[in-house]
Design an enzyme around this catalytic site. Structure first.
Site, PDB file in Angstrom:
ATOM      1  N   HIS A 155      -5.033  -4.493  -1.984  1.00 26.37           N
ATOM      2  CA  HIS A 155      -5.114  -3.445  -2.826  1.00 26.37           C
ATOM      3  C   HIS A 155      -5.198  -3.636  -4.330  1.00 26.37           C
ATOM      4  O   HIS A 155      -4.745  -2.821  -5.105  1.00 26.37           O
ATOM      5  CB  HIS A 155      -3.688  -2.742  -2.493  1.00 26.37           C
ATOM      6  CG  HIS A 155      -4.072  -1.859  -1.127  1.00 26.37           C
ATOM      7  ND1 HIS A 155      -4.781  -0.515  -1.388  1.00 26.37           N
ATOM      8  CD2 HIS A 155      -3.732  -1.794   0.068  1.00 26.37           C
ATOM      9  CE1 HIS A 155      -4.641   0.241  -0.314  1.00 26.37           C
ATOM     10  NE2 HIS A 155      -4.126  -0.621   0.710  1.00 26.37           N
ATOM     11  N   LYS A 206     -12.347  -2.123  -0.488  1.00 24.64           N
ATOM     12  CA  LYS A 206     -11.417  -1.054  -1.315  1.00 24.64           C
ATOM     13  C   LYS A 206     -12.294  -0.950  -2.522  1.00 24.64           C
ATOM     14  O   LYS A 206     -13.224  -0.188  -2.749  1.00 24.64           O
ATOM     15  CB  LYS A 206     -10.202  -1.555  -1.246  1.00 24.64           C
ATOM     16  CG  LYS A 206      -9.431  -1.163  -0.045  1.00 24.64           C
ATOM     17  CD  LYS A 206      -7.973  -1.623   0.183  1.00 24.64           C
ATOM     18  CE  LYS A 206      -7.465  -1.315   1.511  1.00 24.64           C
ATOM     19  NZ  LYS A 206      -6.916  -2.150   2.232  1.00 24.64           N
ATOM     20  N   SER A 231       0.916  -1.246  -0.110  1.00 23.51           N
ATOM     21  CA  SER A 231      -0.074  -0.052  -0.020  1.00 23.51           C
ATOM     22  C   SER A 231       0.685   1.162   0.051  1.00 23.51           C
ATOM     23  O   SER A 231       0.279   2.305  -0.452  1.00 23.51           O
ATOM     24  CB  SER A 231      -0.988   0.171   1.392  1.00 23.51           C
ATOM     25  OG  SER A 231      -0.271   0.031   2.485  1.00 23.51           O
TER      26      SER A 231
END
Ligand SMILES: *Cc1c(COP(=O)(O)O)cnc(C)c1O
Length: 396
Positions: free
Chosen positions: A211, A242, A183
């Site tokens: 991610h 996300k 990240s």
């Protein structure tokens, strides 16, 4: 008599503040999206959400969530194995399995919980976990909860990984675990090389693709798709919080017996509540959208490419990468914070990341591009950075 611990807690808070590491939360007065409203009424463009596909406030997703809540209720008031499994939970597990190319999937309230539940049932004291040094906190905590031996390899260093595989040769089973996309730098794990080493030393591979799921790889199926190693990755954990709508929830996908065993023994699954219907319905909708079209996947990629190149041309120091995370390096903590504050004045919402989130002297602003950013918004962001860069005389 005030209890003594409260005094000590207050002192700790003071020392966090004194060290300049006290995190404050800016409050939003709107839904998540490109344009967000701050409490003082200012409308700014958001470049720091994990909203990679721009679906956090998507009307179709909201409608699907609302409809599912109408049909299936607000909550289940139960864990899965007592009376908390509805038809839609099985549908979502099947759909995630198909999407990720795995046999079966088990849902959790978050990916933090998925990582908290995955290691302990699978790895006993005679086995080993071999973990990338920059793995997410939830992997570190999950590993702490299991009794396997622990090995750590230097971040994305394949030679060091091989050393750890050699060092753990007498362990019964080995599991290599890595984030798919890291990240803070936005770099992608070297999954092909990791899978090669896993084959050579007979280890399992687990990827936390939080991610990446939804937007990395040609059709958004994540880093295994990006590297063409979907069949060679044993376990995928990921989040729905996300790219996949950004609400909440997570899962583990893998071989069906592995998932069956996790349903028996994974503690955050056994002892924590079922994901609420509205979220299940919303995520089902997102997966339908992604299965039908990869337009958003292509859009976020092209916008990120434009942003990255624009920032390089402007003279900024960018961490090399190929994801929607673009880290702009400032190194000194006060500078990163000053630039972020000035950008907010110019209508660009980003945050300076400082120690301990990143190493000391590696302060940065992490820009995250979304498929819903217009090209104009991306260009405005570059222009604002350039303006601040000139004002502060920091361009190359
Ligand atoms: C965000 C993130 C998590 C946590 O996901 P939640 O669903 O919010 O708990 C876990 N692992 C990685 C790598 C992440 O980036």
């Amino acid at each position: 008599m005030p209890k003594k611990i409260y005094e000590e807690i207050r002192e700790q808070l003071v020392s966090i503040k004194d060290a300049g590491m006290f995190k404050t939360e800016r409050v939003l007065n709107s839904a998540q999206g490109n344009e967000i409203t701050l409490t003082d009424g200012r409308i700014v463009t958001n470049f720091c959400a994990n909203n990679y596909l721009g679906l956090s406030n998507n009307p179709e997703v909201i409608k699907a969530a609302q409809k599912t809540m109408d049909d299936w209720g607000f909550g289940l008031s139960s864990v899965r194995f007592i009376c908390g499994t509805q038809d839609i939970h099985k549908q979502l597990e099947d759909k995630v399995s198909q999407f990720l190319g795995k046999e079966d999937t088990i849902l959790f309230s978050s990916c933090f919980d998925a990582n908290g539940g995955v290691f302990e049932p699978l790895l006993h004291p005679e086995s080993a976990v071999i973990s990338d040094a920059l793995n997410h906190a939830s992997i570190i905590d999950g590993v702490r909860l299991c009794k396997a031996k622990r090995f750590r390899f230097k971040h994305s260093d394949m030679e060091d990984l091989e050393e750890m595989l050699k060092a753990s040769h007498d362990c019964k089973y080995r599991l290599i675990v890595t984030d798919g996309v890291f990240s803070m730098d936005g770099d992608i794990a070297k999954l092909r090389e990791i899978c090669d080493l896993a084959d050579k030393y007979d280890a399992l591979v687990m990827v936390d693709d939080s991610h990446a799921t939804g937007y990395v790889g040609k059709t958004g199926r994540g880093t295994p798709e990006y590297w063409g190693v979907t069949d060679r990755v044993d376990i995928i954990t990921t989040t729905f919080g996300k790219a996949l709508g950004g609400a909440a929830g997570g899962c583990i996908s893998g071989q069906k017996d592995v998932i069956s065993l996790l349903r028996q023994h994974a503690r955050p699954y056994l002892f924590s509540n079922t994901i609420p219907p509205a979220i299940v319905g919303g995520v089902l909708k997102v997966l339908d959208m992604l299965t039908n079209s990869s337009k958003l996947v292509r859009k976020v990629k092209s916008s990120a490419d434009i942003f990255r190149q624009g920032m390089i041309d402007a003279g900024f120091d960018i961490v090399e990468g190929n994801t929607a995370i673009v880290s702009v390096m400032f190194y000194e903590e006060p500078l990163a914070i000053k630039v972020a504050d000035r950008l907010l004045e110019l209508g660009i919402y980003v945050i300076g990341f400082c120690f301990p989130v990143v190493p000391r002297g590696k302060a940065r602003i992490r820009v995250q591009i979304s498929a819903s950013h217009t090209e104009k918004e991306v260009q405005e962001c570059i222009a604002a950075f350039e303006k601040v860069g000139k004002e502060m005389n920091i361009l190359k």
